[in-house]
Design a protein around this motif. Sequence first.
Motif, PDB file in Angstrom:
ATOM      1  N   ILE A 138     -11.721 -10.090  -1.800  1.00 34.76           N
ATOM      2  CA  ILE A 138     -10.817  -8.969  -1.767  1.00 34.76           C
ATOM      3  C   ILE A 138      -9.732  -9.391  -1.247  1.00 34.76           C
ATOM      4  O   ILE A 138      -9.692  -9.792  -0.033  1.00 34.76           O
ATOM      5  CB  ILE A 138     -11.461  -7.658  -1.454  1.00 34.76           C
ATOM      6  CG1 ILE A 138     -12.638  -7.177  -2.382  1.00 34.76           C
ATOM      7  CG2 ILE A 138     -10.568  -6.589  -1.448  1.00 34.76           C
ATOM      8  CD1 ILE A 138     -13.275  -6.152  -2.001  1.00 34.76           C
ATOM      9  N   ALA A 139      -8.531  -9.343  -1.887  1.00 27.49           N
ATOM     10  CA  ALA A 139      -7.203  -9.401  -1.204  1.00 27.49           C
ATOM     11  C   ALA A 139      -6.708  -8.331  -0.852  1.00 27.49           C
ATOM     12  O   ALA A 139      -6.085  -7.538  -1.760  1.00 27.49           O
ATOM     13  CB  ALA A 139      -6.364 -10.441  -2.221  1.00 27.49           C
ATOM     14  N   LEU A 140      -6.341  -7.984   0.166  1.00 27.03           N
ATOM     15  CA  LEU A 140      -5.872  -6.576   0.807  1.00 27.03           C
ATOM     16  C   LEU A 140      -4.392  -6.632   0.909  1.00 27.03           C
ATOM     17  O   LEU A 140      -3.694  -7.504   1.548  1.00 27.03           O
ATOM     18  CB  LEU A 140      -6.324  -6.235   2.273  1.00 27.03           C
ATOM     19  CG  LEU A 140      -7.835  -5.778   2.219  1.00 27.03           C
ATOM     20  CD1 LEU A 140      -8.359  -5.599   3.535  1.00 27.03           C
ATOM     21  CD2 LEU A 140      -8.236  -4.583   1.181  1.00 27.03           C
ATOM     22  N   ASP A 141      -3.612  -5.800   0.655  1.00 25.47           N
ATOM     23  CA  ASP A 141      -2.312  -5.555   0.578  1.00 25.47           C
ATOM     24  C   ASP A 141      -2.064  -4.447   1.788  1.00 25.47           C
ATOM     25  O   ASP A 141      -2.862  -3.465   1.905  1.00 25.47           O
ATOM     26  CB  ASP A 141      -1.638  -4.786  -0.343  1.00 25.47           C
ATOM     27  CG  ASP A 141      -1.295  -5.597  -1.573  1.00 25.47           C
ATOM     28  OD1 ASP A 141      -0.961  -6.771  -1.304  1.00 25.47           O
ATOM     29  OD2 ASP A 141      -1.103  -4.936  -2.729  1.00 25.47           O
ATOM     30  N   ILE A 142      -1.484  -5.180   2.859  1.00 30.12           N
ATOM     31  CA  ILE A 142      -1.172  -4.005   3.944  1.00 30.12           C
ATOM     32  C   ILE A 142       0.090  -3.321   3.539  1.00 30.12           C
ATOM     33  O   ILE A 142       1.280  -3.921   3.615  1.00 30.12           O
ATOM     34  CB  ILE A 142      -0.982  -4.812   5.408  1.00 30.12           C
ATOM     35  CG1 ILE A 142      -2.037  -5.567   5.777  1.00 30.12           C
ATOM     36  CG2 ILE A 142      -0.619  -3.761   6.570  1.00 30.12           C
ATOM     37  CD1 ILE A 142      -2.098  -6.438   7.037  1.00 30.12           C
ATOM     38  N   ILE A 143       0.127  -2.358   3.002  1.00 28.29           N
ATOM     39  CA  ILE A 143       1.304  -1.506   2.497  1.00 28.29           C
ATOM     40  C   ILE A 143       1.959  -0.718   3.679  1.00 28.29           C
ATOM     41  O   ILE A 143       1.436  -0.234   4.615  1.00 28.29           O
ATOM     42  CB  ILE A 143       0.848  -0.443   1.278  1.00 28.29           C
ATOM     43  CG1 ILE A 143      -0.244   0.589   1.741  1.00 28.29           C
ATOM     44  CG2 ILE A 143       0.222  -1.344   0.043  1.00 28.29           C
ATOM     45  CD1 ILE A 143      -0.278   1.510   0.773  1.00 28.29           C
ATOM     46  N   SER A 144       3.195  -0.199   3.029  1.00 28.69           N
ATOM     47  CA  SER A 144       4.197   0.281   3.936  1.00 28.69           C
ATOM     48  C   SER A 144       3.865   1.905   3.884  1.00 28.69           C
ATOM     49  O   SER A 144       3.274   2.228   3.240  1.00 28.69           O
ATOM     50  CB  SER A 144       5.575   0.048   3.469  1.00 28.69           C
ATOM     51  OG  SER A 144       5.874   0.842   2.374  1.00 28.69           O
ATOM     52  N   PRO A 145       4.459   2.489   4.940  1.00 28.01           N
ATOM     53  CA  PRO A 145       4.115   4.102   5.107  1.00 28.01           C
ATOM     54  C   PRO A 145       4.643   4.479   3.789  1.00 28.01           C
ATOM     55  O   PRO A 145       4.110   5.534   3.089  1.00 28.01           O
ATOM     56  CB  PRO A 145       4.597   4.505   6.463  1.00 28.01           C
ATOM     57  CG  PRO A 145       4.548   3.354   7.325  1.00 28.01           C
ATOM     58  CD  PRO A 145       4.872   2.029   6.367  1.00 28.01           C
ATOM     59  N   ARG A 146       6.000   4.072   3.369  1.00 28.47           N
ATOM     60  CA  ARG A 146       6.714   4.568   2.221  1.00 28.47           C
ATOM     61  C   ARG A 146       5.592   4.497   0.948  1.00 28.47           C
ATOM     62  O   ARG A 146       5.571   5.342   0.272  1.00 28.47           O
ATOM     63  CB  ARG A 146       7.968   4.177   1.984  1.00 28.47           C
ATOM     64  CG  ARG A 146       8.585   4.810   0.788  1.00 28.47           C
ATOM     65  CD  ARG A 146      10.043   3.938   0.671  1.00 28.47           C
ATOM     66  NE  ARG A 146      10.652   4.390  -0.535  1.00 28.47           N
ATOM     67  CZ  ARG A 146      11.267   5.491  -0.496  1.00 28.47           C
ATOM     68  NH1 ARG A 146      11.550   6.218   0.517  1.00 28.47           N
ATOM     69  NH2 ARG A 146      11.868   6.034  -1.779  1.00 28.47           N
ATOM     70  N   GLU A 147       5.070   3.241   0.902  1.00 27.58           N
ATOM     71  CA  GLU A 147       4.234   3.148  -0.395  1.00 27.58           C
ATOM     72  C   GLU A 147       3.012   3.837  -0.325  1.00 27.58           C
ATOM     73  O   GLU A 147       2.598   4.408  -1.252  1.00 27.58           O
ATOM     74  CB  GLU A 147       3.909   1.630  -0.438  1.00 27.58           C
ATOM     75  CG  GLU A 147       2.954   1.229  -1.499  1.00 27.58           C
ATOM     76  CD  GLU A 147       3.575   1.333  -2.905  1.00 27.58           C
ATOM     77  OE1 GLU A 147       3.151   0.818  -3.871  1.00 27.58           O
ATOM     78  OE2 GLU A 147       4.721   1.714  -2.993  1.00 27.58           O
ATOM     79  N   GLU A 148       2.555   4.022   0.949  1.00 26.84           N
ATOM     80  CA  GLU A 148       1.307   4.873   1.209  1.00 26.84           C
ATOM     81  C   GLU A 148       1.681   6.358   0.771  1.00 26.84           C
ATOM     82  O   GLU A 148       0.759   7.014   0.060  1.00 26.84           O
ATOM     83  CB  GLU A 148       0.724   4.972   2.585  1.00 26.84           C
ATOM     84  CG  GLU A 148      -0.412   5.549   2.962  1.00 26.84           C
ATOM     85  CD  GLU A 148      -0.981   5.414   4.167  1.00 26.84           C
ATOM     86  OE1 GLU A 148      -1.870   6.325   4.581  1.00 26.84           O
ATOM     87  OE2 GLU A 148      -0.271   4.870   5.140  1.00 26.84           O
ATOM     88  N   ALA A 149       2.538   6.758   1.061  1.00 27.65           N
ATOM     89  CA  ALA A 149       3.078   8.149   0.696  1.00 27.65           C
ATOM     90  C   ALA A 149       3.068   8.153  -0.620  1.00 27.65           C
ATOM     91  O   ALA A 149       2.863   9.269  -1.356  1.00 27.65           O
ATOM     92  CB  ALA A 149       4.474   8.664   1.679  1.00 27.65           C
ATOM     93  N   ARG A 150       4.032   7.165  -1.459  1.00 22.68           N
ATOM     94  CA  ARG A 150       4.176   7.299  -2.890  1.00 22.68           C
ATOM     95  C   ARG A 150       2.840   7.463  -3.570  1.00 22.68           C
ATOM     96  O   ARG A 150       2.746   8.453  -4.637  1.00 22.68           O
ATOM     97  CB  ARG A 150       4.792   6.342  -3.294  1.00 22.68           C
ATOM     98  CG  ARG A 150       5.667   6.241  -4.757  1.00 22.68           C
ATOM     99  CD  ARG A 150       6.248   4.989  -5.047  1.00 22.68           C
ATOM    100  NE  ARG A 150       5.054   3.723  -5.443  1.00 22.68           N
ATOM    101  CZ  ARG A 150       4.821   3.672  -6.522  1.00 22.68           C
ATOM    102  NH1 ARG A 150       4.653   4.510  -7.474  1.00 22.68           N
ATOM    103  NH2 ARG A 150       3.829   2.731  -6.629  1.00 22.68           N
ATOM    104  N   LEU A 151       1.940   6.690  -3.214  1.00 24.20           N
ATOM    105  CA  LEU A 151       0.610   6.489  -4.003  1.00 24.20           C
ATOM    106  C   LEU A 151      -0.109   7.639  -3.845  1.00 24.20           C
ATOM    107  O   LEU A 151      -0.664   8.263  -4.606  1.00 24.20           O
ATOM    108  CB  LEU A 151      -0.053   5.133  -3.338  1.00 24.20           C
ATOM    109  CG  LEU A 151       0.571   4.037  -3.908  1.00 24.20           C
ATOM    110  CD1 LEU A 151      -0.352   2.808  -3.017  1.00 24.20           C
ATOM    111  CD2 LEU A 151       0.474   3.649  -5.500  1.00 24.20           C
TER     112      LEU A 151
END
Length: 357
Positions: A138-151
Amino acid sequence: MDDKFASPRPDTGARPRAATDRQPKPHHRNGHVYHSRRSYGALDLGTNNCRLLIARPAEDGFTVIDAFSRIVRLGEGLSKTGRLSDAAIDRSIAALSICADKLRRRHVSLARSVATEACRRAANGRYFVRRVREETGIALDIISPREEARLAVLGCHILLEPGDGPALIFDIGGGSTELVLIEPNGLGEREGEPQILSWYSAPWGVVSLAEKEFNDLTTLEDRLDTYQRMRNRVAKSFADFASTLPTIGYQPRLLGTSGTVTTLASVHLELPSYDRSKIDGLVLPSEALRAVSTDLAHRSVAERAEIPCIGAERADLVVAGCAILEAILDIWPAERIGIADRGIREGILRSMMANDR
């Protein structure tokens, strides 16, 4: 192991990598193309939980064909050491190995796996991501807070009550809390998304706040003092964002997506065990959840552990979530709270399916 479950880097516009070049024959409906036999995977590794959904497209969204959820406490001790502990890494990899097996057995065509605050903050976050890739595929993306909020918004905004004016969606996580002010009737960055007016990521979630302030001293006075310190700390971090919120001309609408609100709703309903069908989409008076929060703040860890839908795994963290929820209600005094047992994973699935049509 191959890159079957590889994911794109965040905020680049890249699409998740295909797990196979074989494409099932599509069929057409209402002008859209649906790959009805294709399955998609969405994995959300948070500071406290590891969650997976596997689904196939349907006319009205998607149909879940498999799921997994486990409390792993990846961020345990992070606020003190700045690193992910060996024990937390081992717990998380064990859970992710189960997820990888499910993705393989369900012949997932496209998958995206994201990691959030714990991996963003940890000095060894990248090391952990590499180890996950090597041991599970599994390849994890460490996403930004902004992307976390959008999702999170994309995954749950459909449950907002009808009304005029902006609405606030919040996600109380393990290591952070996302607050997103949206215009539900506005046009978002992508088709089908509401317009995000502003957002804020506070550095306090149930794990990080509990580790900073929590103690379970025997006296009621000590417990209530601790609870008030939690509320004050969160309120201070919310202050700048709160000063930008509109205050007149509409009835505030509020929707929460997190283990905190689903747990408190379950306690309010006095459910003998958690039942998603009774919680997802529920709307409750804000004062009802404030009352539950106050009651739990009065109780010891042992007393909270005896309550159905809390149990030993959440007994030491749930009060931190209560403090965050009350701080949100202080800055956005909605009369009612919508409860969503959906969020980042559903947002990932909707995004992938829309891009793949």
